[in-house]
Design a protein around this motif. Structure first.
Motif, PDB file in Angstrom:
ATOM      1  N   GLY A 194      -3.726  -3.174   0.510  1.00  0.00           N
ATOM      2  CA  GLY A 194      -3.421  -1.527   0.647  1.00  0.00           C
ATOM      3  C   GLY A 194      -2.061  -1.228  -0.173  1.00  0.00           C
ATOM      4  N   ARG A 195      -1.486  -2.154  -0.674  1.00  0.00           N
ATOM      5  CA  ARG A 195      -0.197  -1.914  -1.336  1.00  0.00           C
ATOM      6  C   ARG A 195      -0.415  -1.733  -2.803  1.00  0.00           C
ATOM      7  NH1 ARG A 195       4.890  -4.745  -0.906  1.00  0.00           N
ATOM      8  NH2 ARG A 195       5.414  -2.799  -1.152  1.00  0.00           N
ATOM      9  N   GLY A 196      -1.668  -2.155  -3.404  1.00  0.00           N
ATOM     10  CA  GLY A 196      -1.833  -1.586  -4.681  1.00  0.00           C
ATOM     11  C   GLY A 196      -1.229  -2.623  -5.453  1.00  0.00           C
ATOM     12  N   VAL A 197      -0.498  -2.509  -6.451  1.00  0.00           N
ATOM     13  CA  VAL A 197      -0.030  -3.283  -7.361  1.00  0.00           C
ATOM     14  C   VAL A 197       1.371  -4.077  -6.684  1.00  0.00           C
ATOM     15  CG1 VAL A 197      -0.507  -1.732  -9.608  1.00  0.00           C
ATOM     16  CG2 VAL A 197       1.695  -1.428  -8.084  1.00  0.00           C
ATOM     17  N   ARG A 198       1.797  -3.739  -5.400  1.00  0.00           N
ATOM     18  CA  ARG A 198       2.797  -4.481  -4.835  1.00  0.00           C
ATOM     19  C   ARG A 198       2.125  -5.274  -3.699  1.00  0.00           C
ATOM     20  NH1 ARG A 198       6.469  -5.922  -7.661  1.00  0.00           N
ATOM     21  NH2 ARG A 198       7.710  -6.155  -5.918  1.00  0.00           N
ATOM     22  N   SER A 199       1.154  -5.400  -3.768  1.00  0.00           N
ATOM     23  CA  SER A 199       0.382  -6.266  -2.874  1.00  0.00           C
ATOM     24  C   SER A 199       0.804  -7.760  -2.842  1.00  0.00           C
ATOM     25  CB  SER A 199      -1.089  -6.356  -2.811  1.00  0.00           C
ATOM     26  OG  SER A 199      -1.937  -5.164  -2.463  1.00  0.00           O
ATOM     27  N   ARG A 200       1.142  -8.466  -1.835  1.00  0.00           N
ATOM     28  CA  ARG A 200       1.690  -9.814  -1.816  1.00  0.00           C
ATOM     29  C   ARG A 200       2.990  -9.954  -2.570  1.00  0.00           C
ATOM     30  NH1 ARG A 200      -3.536  -9.495  -3.009  1.00  0.00           N
ATOM     31  NH2 ARG A 200      -5.092 -10.437  -1.439  1.00  0.00           N
ATOM     32  N   HIS A 201       3.706  -8.882  -2.068  1.00  0.00           N
ATOM     33  CA  HIS A 201       5.448  -8.831  -2.581  1.00  0.00           C
ATOM     34  C   HIS A 201       5.915  -8.569  -1.408  1.00  0.00           C
ATOM     35  CE1 HIS A 201       4.996  -9.133  -6.765  1.00  0.00           C
ATOM     36  NE2 HIS A 201       3.722  -8.582  -6.889  1.00  0.00           N
ATOM     37  N   PRO A 202       6.064  -9.394  -0.523  1.00  0.00           N
ATOM     38  CA  PRO A 202       6.685  -9.393   0.729  1.00  0.00           C
ATOM     39  C   PRO A 202       8.396  -9.270   0.418  1.00  0.00           C
ATOM     40  CG  PRO A 202       6.274 -11.506   0.691  1.00  0.00           C
ATOM     41  CD  PRO A 202       5.602 -10.853  -0.619  1.00  0.00           C
ATOM     42  N   GLU A 203       8.835  -9.559  -0.733  1.00  0.00           N
ATOM     43  CA  GLU A 203      10.202  -9.530  -1.363  1.00  0.00           C
ATOM     44  C   GLU A 203      10.669  -8.001  -1.093  1.00  0.00           C
ATOM     45  OE1 GLU A 203       7.939  -9.939  -4.977  1.00  0.00           O
ATOM     46  OE2 GLU A 203       8.090 -10.648  -3.025  1.00  0.00           O
ATOM     47  N   ASP A 204       9.699  -6.975  -0.875  1.00  0.00           N
ATOM     48  CA  ASP A 204      10.313  -5.718  -0.913  1.00  0.00           C
ATOM     49  C   ASP A 204      11.045  -5.402   0.335  1.00  0.00           C
ATOM     50  OD1 ASP A 204       9.172  -5.506  -3.499  1.00  0.00           O
ATOM     51  OD2 ASP A 204       7.408  -4.332  -2.824  1.00  0.00           O
ATOM     52  N   TYR A 205      10.585  -5.964   1.591  1.00  0.00           N
ATOM     53  CA  TYR A 205      10.811  -5.286   2.635  1.00  0.00           C
ATOM     54  C   TYR A 205      12.372  -5.404   3.110  1.00  0.00           C
ATOM     55  CZ  TYR A 205       6.058  -4.451   3.136  1.00  0.00           C
ATOM     56  OH  TYR A 205       4.624  -4.008   3.049  1.00  0.00           O
ATOM     57  N   PRO A 206      13.090  -6.618   2.728  1.00  0.00           N
ATOM     58  CA  PRO A 206      14.489  -6.313   3.260  1.00  0.00           C
ATOM     59  C   PRO A 206      15.057  -4.930   2.748  1.00  0.00           C
ATOM     60  CG  PRO A 206      13.951  -8.327   2.474  1.00  0.00           C
ATOM     61  CD  PRO A 206      12.877  -7.665   2.030  1.00  0.00           C
ATOM     62  N   LEU A 207      14.547  -4.487   1.808  1.00  0.00           N
ATOM     63  CA  LEU A 207      15.390  -3.189   1.247  1.00  0.00           C
ATOM     64  C   LEU A 207      14.647  -2.123   1.972  1.00  0.00           C
ATOM     65  CD1 LEU A 207      17.349  -1.859  -0.444  1.00  0.00           C
ATOM     66  CD2 LEU A 207      15.807  -1.983  -2.552  1.00  0.00           C
ATOM     67  N   TYR A 208      13.221  -2.057   1.901  1.00  0.00           N
ATOM     68  CA  TYR A 208      12.642  -1.103   2.638  1.00  0.00           C
ATOM     69  C   TYR A 208      13.162  -0.977   3.929  1.00  0.00           C
ATOM     70  CZ  TYR A 208       8.431   0.016  -0.194  1.00  0.00           C
ATOM     71  OH  TYR A 208       7.800   0.288  -1.287  1.00  0.00           O
ATOM     72  N   VAL A 209      13.543  -1.786   4.929  1.00  0.00           N
ATOM     73  CA  VAL A 209      14.104  -1.693   6.284  1.00  0.00           C
ATOM     74  C   VAL A 209      15.424  -1.189   6.396  1.00  0.00           C
ATOM     75  CG1 VAL A 209      12.594  -3.432   7.161  1.00  0.00           C
ATOM     76  CG2 VAL A 209      15.037  -4.206   6.628  1.00  0.00           C
ATOM     77  N   GLN A 210      16.118  -0.845   4.983  1.00  0.00           N
ATOM     78  CA  GLN A 210      17.428  -0.358   5.279  1.00  0.00           C
ATOM     79  C   GLN A 210      17.202   1.258   5.133  1.00  0.00           C
ATOM     80  OE1 GLN A 210      20.579  -1.971   2.561  1.00  0.00           O
ATOM     81  NE2 GLN A 210      19.307  -3.634   2.383  1.00  0.00           N
ATOM     82  N   GLY A 211      15.963   1.387   5.231  1.00  0.00           N
ATOM     83  CA  GLY A 211      15.449   3.057   5.139  1.00  0.00           C
ATOM     84  C   GLY A 211      15.427   3.760   6.389  1.00  0.00           C
ATOM     85  N   GLY A 212      15.779   3.265   7.536  1.00  0.00           N
ATOM     86  CA  GLY A 212      15.624   3.505   8.766  1.00  0.00           C
ATOM     87  C   GLY A 212      16.224   2.920   9.868  1.00  0.00           C
ATOM     88  N   ASP A 213      16.519   3.618  11.152  1.00  0.00           N
ATOM     89  CA  ASP A 213      17.549   2.920  12.099  1.00  0.00           C
ATOM     90  C   ASP A 213      16.655   2.542  13.004  1.00  0.00           C
ATOM     91  OD1 ASP A 213      20.113   4.205  11.058  1.00  0.00           O
ATOM     92  OD2 ASP A 213      19.211   6.012  11.676  1.00  0.00           O
TER      93      ASP A 213
END
Length: 227
Positions: A194-213
């Motif tokens: 369900g991530r489309g072109v970013r499927s199987r790219h877990p390296e995105d998440y260290p930056l994503y989690v900086q978007g919330g407390d």
């Protein structure tokens, strides 16, 4: 995650600052904070809140961490008219309000003394003194492929840099409440398409989690066709 209001069932519909200082929690239908206990009773019998709890109170004076005796179990995107019924079964927090918050929605939640984590829209910003609002909500599942205008399929996810930028904007407008970021299934399921072109790219998440407390994610192990 389905953005339409769910019926009273206790479940979600299916349809669709440093990282170390953030409070992460796991979500399956209900949103759970802390350790499982009896709603309304103390999780810890200490005379004073633990140091970590006091730190959360200082960091977010208008946040959800005000009463060490309260165990906040939450429901997602439910109708405020059902708040009293949810309260009867131990629910202590609403997360998300359909096309809200609005004056009518908050009035109904106030009638039941039900706090809420909601989007930071114009009405909410004009009523920052409202104690029922205990947190701000990021756009849901930005890490998933996003629908294109006109129902023309799906495009890429929201870039993590934009999620972090929006977090900073929310915090700038009101730093007294935590920001909740809910992510999709790929946090726990590498093969989620369900991530489309970013499927199987877990390296995105260290930056994503900086978007919330407070950071959560959706996964449905009980009803999933591939448990």
């Amino acid at each position: 995650m389905d953005r339409s209001p769910a019926r009273f069932s206790g479940q979600k519909n299916h349809g669709k600052n440093s990282p170390g200082s953030r409070l992460a929690f796991f979500e399956v239908g209900f949103w759970l904070f802390g350790l499982l206990g009896v709603p309304g009773e103390m999780v810890c019998p200490a005379q004073e809140p633990p140091a970590a709890f006091q730190q959360l109170q200082r960091r977010w004076p208008n946040g959800p961490f005000q009463d060490p005796k309260q165990f906040p179990i939450a429901v997602w995107l439910q109708d405020p008219r059902n708040a009293g019924r949810y309260k009867e079964i131990g629910i202590a927090l609403y997360v998300g309000l359909w096309k809200g918050p609005t004056e009518a929605q908050l009035a109904e939640l106030r009638r039941h003394q039900m706090p809420v984590i909601c989007e930071q829209n114009d009405y909410a910003l004009a009523h920052r003194e409202e104690k029922l609002i205990v947190g701000w909500l990021q756009d849901d599942e930005p890490d998933n492929a996003q629908p294109l205008p006109g129902g023309k399929g799906y495009g890429p996810p929201v870039p993590p840099e934009k999620v972090v930028q929006r977090y900073q904007e929310i915090r700038r407008r009101d730093p007294s409440r935590p920001v909740l970021l809910n992510l999709g299934q790929a946090v726990a399921w590498d093969d989620w398409h369900g991530r489309g072109v970013r499927s199987r790219h877990p390296e995105d998440y260290p930056l994503y989690v900086q978007g919330g407390d407070i950071v959560s994610f959706d996964i449905y192990p009980v009803v999933h066709p591939k448990p």
